[in-house]
Design an enzyme around this catalytic site. Structure first.
Site, PDB file in Angstrom:
ATOM      1  NE  ARG A  14      22.830 -36.158  -5.297  1.00  0.00           N
ATOM      2  CZ  ARG A  14      22.268 -37.154  -5.177  1.00  0.00           C
ATOM      3  NH1 ARG A  14      21.013 -37.595  -5.128  1.00  0.00           N
ATOM      4  NH2 ARG A  14      23.044 -38.318  -5.410  1.00  0.00           N
ATOM      5  CE1 TYR A  66      10.750 -13.966 -12.786  1.00  0.00           C
ATOM      6  CE2 TYR A  66      11.018 -16.139 -12.268  1.00  0.00           C
ATOM      7  CZ  TYR A  66      11.638 -14.953 -12.542  1.00  0.00           C
ATOM      8  OH  TYR A  66      12.825 -15.041 -12.732  1.00  0.00           O
ATOM      9  CG  ASP A  68       5.844 -17.141  -6.298  1.00  0.00           C
ATOM     10  OD1 ASP A  68       6.536 -16.471  -5.143  1.00  0.00           O
ATOM     11  OD2 ASP A  68       6.549 -17.212  -7.185  1.00  0.00           O
ATOM     12  CE  LYS A 110      13.963 -12.256  -7.176  1.00  0.00           C
ATOM     13  NZ  LYS A 110      14.084 -13.674  -7.818  1.00  0.00           N
TER      14      LYS A 110
END
Length: 380
Positions: free
Chosen positions: A46, A98, A170, A195
């Site tokens: 992690r 978004y 973004d 994406k």
């Protein structure tokens, strides 16, 4: 280094032990330490993993940044950078944002005393007016989802520096191949790497890139503390997807331009939203900060019923959420990406009942146009 070469260079890390040209997949949750007093670079996955580190270095290089971080999803990345804020802080956000970001801003952060205002970022005076003593961040999304609104990044950065604010951009819709916000003065760049960066509809991923060490330390602290890191195998798939980013974006953007120009002259389409069209109200601003119009466009067919007819008649595009894949995807924002918004909020964001969003893939543009024409003929 030219951008296509940079993409391959960034995503190809030769293994110094075996000489393998693909990044090794280190499937280990923990790492043996050399001695009681001599700990190595990695201890628990992690906190750090060699495979994820290779992916983080790659995305940093592509965005012309120093520090990169990979998260389990795009929303994990966006949420994590917003979690660096404190109670009492205020954010000014592009009103064309978004739906997932909208949900975090509206339904989660207020519980922690972090407030926001949505502003039309094409109106610089409105941004200035919205700034309060407690404002800490200006949040940009350009091109915005799904109305392809364009923000003048340099102008917003200038306002931010004047008021000693951070800027977040973004960059999902264009990818670092077409736009590099850090080069324009932005402090934090965020991606839904699901994406265009990954590009194959096979993983979920998020990415953050910064240049400032103090900011990087804050983001790493949240990444490690919250734990929404990208898995090792998904990092490997992301690196594989990145290798073809340049050729995919070049082809898809070229096809999107052709389709947008065609739909602009179609009798059944009332409006086409695509920043690569010269008639787009922010065309010159966009082209001053990006290489081309990108691979996503939206078009209005007049009503929800017409949108339903078109979607059900199309043969090539997948009808789905998401975007940025090798396959063309058509979506209906009011019921998909922006389902969190009520009717009034949809109108305020420019999302009309007949709006469809098209993410153009690698199919032949003429085949896509023929398919669209056949579907649109049913509503004329």
């Amino acid at each position: 280094m030219r951008e296509l070469t940079n993409i391959i260079n960034a995503s190809t890390m030769n293994d110094p032990l075996s000489g393998a040209i693909n990044t090794p997949i280190q499937l280990s949750s923990t790492f043996n330490q050399k001695s009681f007093d001599d700990f190595g670079q990695y201890d628990y996955a992690r906190s750090g993993n060699p495979t994820r580190e290779a992916g983080e270095n790659a995305i940093a290089q592509l965005e012309h940044g120093k520090y990169g971080y990979l998260f389990s999803t795009g929303m994990a990345a966006i949420s994590s950078i917003l979690f660096t804020l404190s109670a009492g802080d205020h954010i000014i956000v592009s009103k064309h944002v978004y739906g997932g970001t909208f949900r975090v801003l509206e339904d989660i952060l207020p519980h922690w005393g972090i407030t926001h205002d949505f502003v039309d970022f094409s109106d610089l005076d409105a941004i200035e007016t919205a700034i309060k003593p407690e404002t800490k961040v200006l949040y940009i999304e350009t091109p915005s989802n799904p109305v392809l609104n364009i923000t003048d990044i340099r102008a917003v950065v200038k306002i931010a520096k004047k008021h000693q604010l951070l800027t977040i951009a973004d960059n999902t819709f264009l990818s670092p191949f077409l736009q590099n916000p850090l080069d324009l003065g932005v402090d934090i760049v965020v991606h839904s790497a699901t994406k265009f960066l990954a590009g194959h509809s096979d993983i979920l991923a998020g990415a953050v890139v910064v240049n400032d060490k103090k900011l990087a330390d804050k983001i790493y602290f949240i990444q490690n503390a919250v734990g929404a890191t990208l898995s090792v195998f998904d990092t490997w798939l992301l690196l594989r997807g990145i290798k073809t980013l340049g050729v995919r974006m070049t082809q898809s953007s070229s096809s999107a331009q052709k389709i947008a120009e065609h739909l602009s002259n179609h009798a059944a389409v009332s409006n086409v939203l695509y920043p690569g069209l010269k008639r787009h109200q922010r065309y010159e601003t966009h082209m001053a900060q990006a290489k081309n119009g990108g691979a996503v466009l939206s078009f209005d067919v007049g009503s929800q019923e017409n949108a339903r007819i078109v979607v059900e008649a199309l043969k090539i595009p997948a009808f789905s959420v998401s975007l940025g894949a090798v396959e063309t995807i058509i979506s209906y924002p009011p019921k998909m990406s922006h389902a969190e918004l009520n009717a009034e909020e949809l109108v305020a964001c420019g999302i009309t009942p007949g709006l469809l969003r098209l993410s153009v893939g690698l199919e032949d543009a003429d085949d896509l146009i023929a398919d669209l024409d056949a579907a649109l003929a049913l509503i004329q």
